[in-house]
Write a protein that holds these residues in place. Structure first.
Motif, mmCIF file in Angstrom:
data_model
loop_
_atom_site.group_PDB
_atom_site.id
_atom_site.type_symbol
_atom_site.label_atom_id
_atom_site.label_comp_id
_atom_site.label_asym_id
_atom_site.label_seq_id
_atom_site.Cartn_x
_atom_site.Cartn_y
_atom_site.Cartn_z
ATOM 1 N N ARG A 1 0.902 -1.170 0.000
ATOM 2 C CA ARG A 1 0.000 0.000 0.000
ATOM 3 C C ARG A 1 0.927 1.202 0.000
ATOM 4 N NH1 ARG A 1 -2.662 3.229 4.120
ATOM 5 N NH2 ARG A 1 -4.690 3.995 3.365
ATOM 6 N N ASP A 2 0.893 1.977 -1.079
ATOM 7 C CA ASP A 2 1.916 3.007 -1.279
ATOM 8 C C ASP A 2 1.269 4.354 -1.562
ATOM 9 O OD1 ASP A 2 4.502 3.923 -1.397
ATOM 10 O OD2 ASP A 2 4.781 3.430 -3.516
ATOM 11 N N TYR A 3 1.943 5.403 -1.113
ATOM 12 C CA TYR A 3 1.388 6.754 -1.232
ATOM 13 C C TYR A 3 2.492 7.741 -0.878
ATOM 14 C CZ TYR A 3 0.942 5.111 3.557
ATOM 15 O OH TYR A 3 1.193 4.535 4.753
ATOM 16 N N PRO A 4 2.348 8.995 -1.314
ATOM 17 C CA PRO A 4 3.384 9.991 -1.009
ATOM 18 C C PRO A 4 3.207 10.573 0.391
ATOM 19 C CG PRO A 4 1.695 10.979 -2.371
ATOM 20 C CD PRO A 4 1.325 9.525 -2.237
ATOM 21 N N ARG A 5 4.323 10.951 1.000
ATOM 22 C CA ARG A 5 4.255 11.654 2.277
ATOM 23 C C ARG A 5 4.017 13.135 2.040
ATOM 24 N NH1 ARG A 5 9.007 12.298 6.898
ATOM 25 N NH2 ARG A 5 7.726 13.458 8.384
ATOM 26 N N PHE A 6 4.603 13.672 0.955
ATOM 27 C CA PHE A 6 4.512 15.104 0.691
ATOM 28 C C PHE A 6 3.634 15.356 -0.538
ATOM 29 C CE2 PHE A 6 8.661 14.414 2.722
ATOM 30 C CZ PHE A 6 8.480 15.186 3.862
ATOM 31 N N LYS A 7 2.786 16.364 -0.430
ATOM 32 C CA LYS A 7 1.846 16.661 -1.509
ATOM 33 C C LYS A 7 2.560 17.162 -2.748
ATOM 34 C CE LYS A 7 -2.411 19.254 -2.447
ATOM 35 N NZ LYS A 7 -3.430 20.174 -1.884
ATOM 36 N N VAL A 8 3.555 17.991 -2.573
ATOM 37 C CA VAL A 8 4.313 18.536 -3.704
ATOM 38 C C VAL A 8 5.725 17.958 -3.661
ATOM 39 C CG1 VAL A 8 5.224 20.617 -4.797
ATOM 40 C CG2 VAL A 8 2.961 20.659 -3.729
ATOM 41 N N ARG A 9 6.123 17.340 -4.777
ATOM 42 C CA ARG A 9 7.461 16.752 -4.890
ATOM 43 C C ARG A 9 8.052 17.284 -6.188
ATOM 44 N NH1 ARG A 9 3.496 13.631 -4.014
ATOM 45 N NH2 ARG A 9 3.567 12.566 -6.037
ATOM 46 N N GLY A 10 8.758 18.392 -6.066
ATOM 47 C CA GLY A 10 9.040 19.178 -7.256
ATOM 48 C C GLY A 10 10.491 19.353 -7.627
ATOM 49 N N PHE A 11 10.662 19.963 -8.802
ATOM 50 C CA PHE A 11 11.973 20.271 -9.368
ATOM 51 C C PHE A 11 11.830 21.548 -10.194
ATOM 52 C CE2 PHE A 11 14.974 19.655 -13.037
ATOM 53 C CZ PHE A 11 16.151 19.801 -12.328
ATOM 54 N N LEU A 12 12.777 22.474 -9.994
ATOM 55 C CA LEU A 12 12.780 23.711 -10.778
ATOM 56 C C LEU A 12 13.846 23.601 -11.858
ATOM 57 C CD1 LEU A 12 12.549 27.331 -9.421
ATOM 58 C CD2 LEU A 12 14.093 26.774 -11.284
ATOM 59 N N PHE A 13 13.460 23.815 -13.103
ATOM 60 C CA PHE A 13 14.339 23.635 -14.257
ATOM 61 C C PHE A 13 14.487 24.977 -14.973
ATOM 62 C CE2 PHE A 13 15.057 20.638 -18.167
ATOM 63 C CZ PHE A 13 16.401 20.966 -18.141
ATOM 64 N N ASP A 14 15.718 25.514 -14.979
ATOM 65 C CA ASP A 14 16.000 26.784 -15.661
ATOM 66 C C ASP A 14 16.226 26.488 -17.140
ATOM 67 O OD1 ASP A 14 16.906 29.187 -16.639
ATOM 68 O OD2 ASP A 14 18.389 29.517 -15.048
ATOM 69 N N VAL A 15 15.236 26.848 -17.954
ATOM 70 C CA VAL A 15 15.359 26.642 -19.402
ATOM 71 C C VAL A 15 15.557 27.966 -20.121
ATOM 72 C CG1 VAL A 15 13.957 24.545 -19.309
ATOM 73 C CG2 VAL A 15 12.834 26.747 -19.769
ATOM 74 N N ALA A 16 15.872 29.024 -19.351
ATOM 75 C CA ALA A 16 16.021 30.358 -19.929
ATOM 76 C C ALA A 16 17.479 30.695 -20.196
ATOM 77 C CB ALA A 16 15.399 31.401 -19.011
ATOM 78 N N ARG A 17 18.344 30.537 -19.205
ATOM 79 C CA ARG A 17 19.743 30.956 -19.360
ATOM 80 C C ARG A 17 20.481 30.130 -20.411
ATOM 81 N NH1 ARG A 17 19.249 31.686 -13.591
ATOM 82 N NH2 ARG A 17 19.547 33.868 -12.995
ATOM 83 N N LYS A 18 19.989 28.895 -20.627
ATOM 84 C CA LYS A 18 20.512 28.047 -21.691
ATOM 85 C C LYS A 18 19.326 27.487 -22.464
ATOM 86 C CE LYS A 18 24.969 28.122 -20.598
ATOM 87 N NZ LYS A 18 26.015 28.652 -21.525
ATOM 88 N N PRO A 19 19.432 27.408 -23.788
ATOM 89 C CA PRO A 19 18.323 26.830 -24.549
ATOM 90 C C PRO A 19 18.204 25.323 -24.286
ATOM 91 C CG PRO A 19 20.168 27.349 -26.000
ATOM 92 C CD PRO A 19 20.506 27.912 -24.659
ATOM 93 N N ILE A 20 17.016 24.892 -23.882
ATOM 94 C CA ILE A 20 16.732 23.487 -23.596
ATOM 95 C C ILE A 20 15.577 23.063 -24.500
ATOM 96 C CG2 ILE A 20 16.081 21.801 -21.832
ATOM 97 C CD1 ILE A 20 18.726 23.149 -21.233
ATOM 98 N N SER A 21 15.776 21.970 -25.225
ATOM 99 C CA SER A 21 14.756 21.539 -26.180
ATOM 100 C C SER A 21 13.541 20.978 -25.458
ATOM 101 C CB SER A 21 15.326 20.479 -27.113
ATOM 102 O OG SER A 21 15.590 19.279 -26.398
ATOM 103 N N MET A 22 12.412 20.994 -26.141
ATOM 104 C CA MET A 22 11.203 20.411 -25.586
ATOM 105 C C MET A 22 11.383 18.917 -25.388
ATOM 106 S SD MET A 22 8.209 20.643 -24.351
ATOM 107 C CE MET A 22 7.647 22.300 -24.706
#
Length: 730
Positions: free
Chosen positions: A554-575
């Motif tokens: 029986r599995d579930y997350p402890r934290f509601k938000v499990r995130g990552f911030l990705f800077d795609v502005a200072r360097k061009p990153i493809s879709m």
């Protein structure tokens, strides 16, 4: 010229403007009674029987002697005693208030050895309350109060009234006896020394009402250290509370073995209330931190001092007191929010409980559930779903003092929620995946042969897309091509994914999985939960490519938000790379990807400032979204080297949402906004530099003091958030 005050027989002390007589809390012991109560009284006149002379010595401040109308000057009342009385103090309570007072002079005579002698007279406006203390006691058989002069006062009524004429053999001292009040809280507190003269350790920390602060002495001899509380008035003390520091160095608890308590009594002498009081031992070289002392006989004190400390510690052997309290009455079992919270201990939720049982708190307090770290086991409304095996849940409460309405939130308190199964240490271990599976149980060492699984069965069309993704990923890992079948019934030799809530608390990201001898059955109320079950299977393949351990999870997350911030502005990153990142995040059951879409090279001081600040527009910047907004020259803030069209970005948001991934687009304003200020320079901050670097111009900052700048920011955001089919639609 008349003297304002004439001392005929003795020097006297006058204390005026005392508290109103009905509210006075005076030290009137049986040894110092009001002698006037037993006197015989006569008067020059009285207006009516209800205001006759006896009303001035009846002990009732709601009655009074009143002279006949239009009679004031030379009116008198006379107290006669059956034998000579020793007199030290006389107190007068006139009828009229200070503001309305009409008596402008009076005298008191005493009959000494058969002759009346003036012992006090006053030629100025009287206070309503007059206290007259003689420097030396006298022996009298009669006392006579005479009004020397009076006016009509503010009500233009020429007569006088006396509510009470009191006579005492000793001085009557006002004593604060208010119950259930910590008198030290309002006292002036001082100390012998302060550790390193640190303000955060000063004496005032011992009476600030906060047990998280403390007074600390220096490290000189403990016997010479003291902590003193000076009261505004004499105060009755029955019980003392001293809260020593619970040390985090050896010895723990308190290092204070004994101490004494001194006080200044009514005679002005400093005497002991307690001498060499022995603290309660906790261990061989440590003593209790919370000391409560009930005095056998209450004391009347002008001040109180903790002193004569004896302490034992190999290091940091000084005195630390978190709070010093003194009460006029015994406190008994008196609770505060802190003491109630301190009683809350780790607990257990028995298997029979379907609702969390709140701890019992003392009368006058309320407790409610603040929350649990695993709301899939203990919900915010107290509902309980018992885990597969025993599991510890951290629980927090909100405790409220119903008298003060003050509330505090507790720290996490562990509760063991009993499981539906007993853990079998000899059975299959929990599969190793990231993040760790929350609950697992198995009663066997048997396994499921991966080679026997040849298809995916799913019950709901909403699972179609993620099933396709799973089949491709599974083949990439194992080389096995699974077939796809929609069926309302679970099948053997298959991964079965069912849209159905296993229980009331799992939520849309939780799932259960039963690994049997011939099949795998995953259940969740949502597409997302089933998708996470698939990620668990894919990770299990990394652990063992031949078989799965039979068991249930029986599995579930402890934290509601499990995130990552990705800077795609200072360097061009493809879709394509962004999609790969969000796919990898889902593999690890992360659910929130923030895409930083606009920014610029920060170190603008390399380009110039002042007259040269526009040179900083040569620094690299990028806004990665297509926009229809341009300046008057038709120039757009959208990056020229790489950007996302509105359509592809909207499609990406929606496709990831269907997979349980939240995409959070971020447009960075008002700083880091070169992409916008170079297109609309009228909204930039001009001729200013950073407070962090005096050579760094602020041209990449939008000047939000301008309404036009605020309007431009709104226009930029509105392009993606407004309209019938916005790019950012949530």
């Amino acid at each position: 010229m008349k003297k304002r005050i004439v001392h005929v027989l003795l020097i006297v002390v006058i204390v005026v403007n005392m508290l109103a007589f009905p509210n006075l809390n005076l030290l009137r012991s049986p040894e110092n009674p009001n002698l006037a109560l037993d006197a015989t009284i006569s008067a020059s006149s009285y207006e009516v029987d209800a205001t006759n002379a006896s009303k001035a010595i009846d002990g009732d401040v709601n009655t009074h002697w009143g002279t006949a109308q239009n009679r004031a000057k030379d009116e008198w009342i006379n107290l006669s005693f059956d034998e000579a009385k020793t007199v030290k103090q006389m107190s007068l309570l006139f009828e009229r208030s200070d503001e309305n007072q009409n008596i402008t002079g009076y005298k008191i005579e005493g009959k000494i050895n058969g002759t009346f002698v003036t012992i006090f007279e006053k030629y100025e406006k009287a206070k309503q309350e007059e206290k007259i203390v003689l420097t030396e006691s006298i022996e009298v058989t009669e006392l006579k109060l005479t009004i020397l002069d009076a006016t009509g006062g503010t009500i233009n009524w020429v007569n006088v009234g006396v509510k009470e004429f009191e006579v005492y053999a000793d001085e009557v001292v006002k004593v604060n006896e208010e119950v259930d009040v910590n008198h030290v809280r309002e006292a002036v507190i001082s100390a012998s020394t302060i550790e390193e003269n640190l303000d955060r350790l000063n004496a005032q920390k011992a009476n600030d009402g906060n047990k998280d602060t403390r007074w600390a002495s220096d490290y000189t001899s403990l016997t010479n250290q003291w902590l003193k509380a000076d009261f505004d008035e004499y105060t009755k003390i029955q019980e003392l509370h001293i809260y020593f520091l619970n040390r985090d160095v050896s010895p723990n608890n308190s290092n204070i073995q004994s101490f004494s308590v001194k006080y200044t009594n009514l005679a002005g002498e400093e005497v002991y209330a307690l001498q060499n009081y022995n603290n309660t031992s906790v261990t061989e070289n440590s003593w209790t931190t919370d000391v409560k002392v009930k005095l056998e006989t209450p004391i009347i004190a002008k001040n109180i001092t903790l002193c004569d400390f004896v302490g034992v510690a190999p290091s940091y052997n000084n005195i630390s007191i978190r709070e010093f309290e003194a009460y006029s009455n015994e406190q008994g079992e008196r609770y505060t929010l802190d003491t109630v919270i301190a009683t809350l201990q780790a607990g257990e939720v028995p298997i029979s409980d379907e609702t969390f049982q709140l701890p019992v708190v003392p009368e006058g307090f309320d407790i409610k559930l603040n929350g649990a770290d695993l709301e899939q086991i203990i919900a915010s409304n107290g509902k309980v779903v018992h885990p597969l095996v025993d599991k510890t849940v951290q629980v927090s409460f909100e405790v409220t003092d119903l008298v003060t309405n003050e509330s505090k939130i507790t720290s996490d308190i562990p509760y063991v929620v009993k499981g539906r199964h007993q853990a079998d240490e000899g059975a299959n271990e929990k599969p190793v995946v990231i993040p760790e599976i929350q609950e697992w149980t198995s009663n066997t060492t048997d396994t499921l042969d991966i080679q026997t699984i040849d298809k995916v069965v799913y019950t709901n069309d909403s699972l179609g897309t993620i099933v396709d993704e799973f089949i491709l990923d599974y083949e990439s890992q194992t080389g096995i091509t699974l077939t796809k079948e929609k069926n309302d019934s679970e099948q053997a030799n298959a991964f079965n994914f069912i849209v159905d809530a296993p229980d009331n608390l799992l939520g849309d990201e939780g799932y259960t999985m039963d690994i049997l001898a011939d099949r795998v059955i995953a259940r969740s109320e949502s597409t997302t939960g089933n998708m996470y079950a698939m990620q668990t299977i894919l990770q299990m393949n990394k652990q063992n490519r031949l078989s799965y351990n039979i068991g249930s999870m029986r599995d579930y997350p402890r934290f509601k938000v499990r995130g990552f911030l990705f800077d795609v502005a200072r360097k061009p990153i493809s879709m394509e790379l962004i999609k790969e990142v969000s796919r990898t995040m889902r593999y690890y059951k992360m659910n929130d990807l923030q895409l930083h879409l606009s920014d610029n090279y920060i170190f603008l001081e390399k380009y110039g400032k002042g007259d040269q600040e526009n040179e900083a527009f040569k620094a690299y910047d990028a806004f990665r979204l297509e926009t229809s907004l341009t300046n008057d020259e038709g120039e757009s803030p959208t990056a020229e080297d790489y950007y996302f069209t509105k359509e592809e970005f909207k499609t990406y948001i929606n496709s990831e949402r269907s997979m349980g991934m939240r995409i959070v687009p971020e447009i960075d304003v008002p700083a880091h906004a070169n992409s916008f200020t170079k297109i609309w320079p009228e909204i930039m901050v001009k001729n200013k530099v950073s407070s962090l670097n005096g050579n760094r111009p602020l041209i990449d900052h939008i000047d939000v003091s301008k309404q036009s700048a605020i309007d431009k920011i709104k226009e930029i955001f509105d392009e993606y958030t407004k309209g019938a089919d916005p790019v950012f639609d949530s």
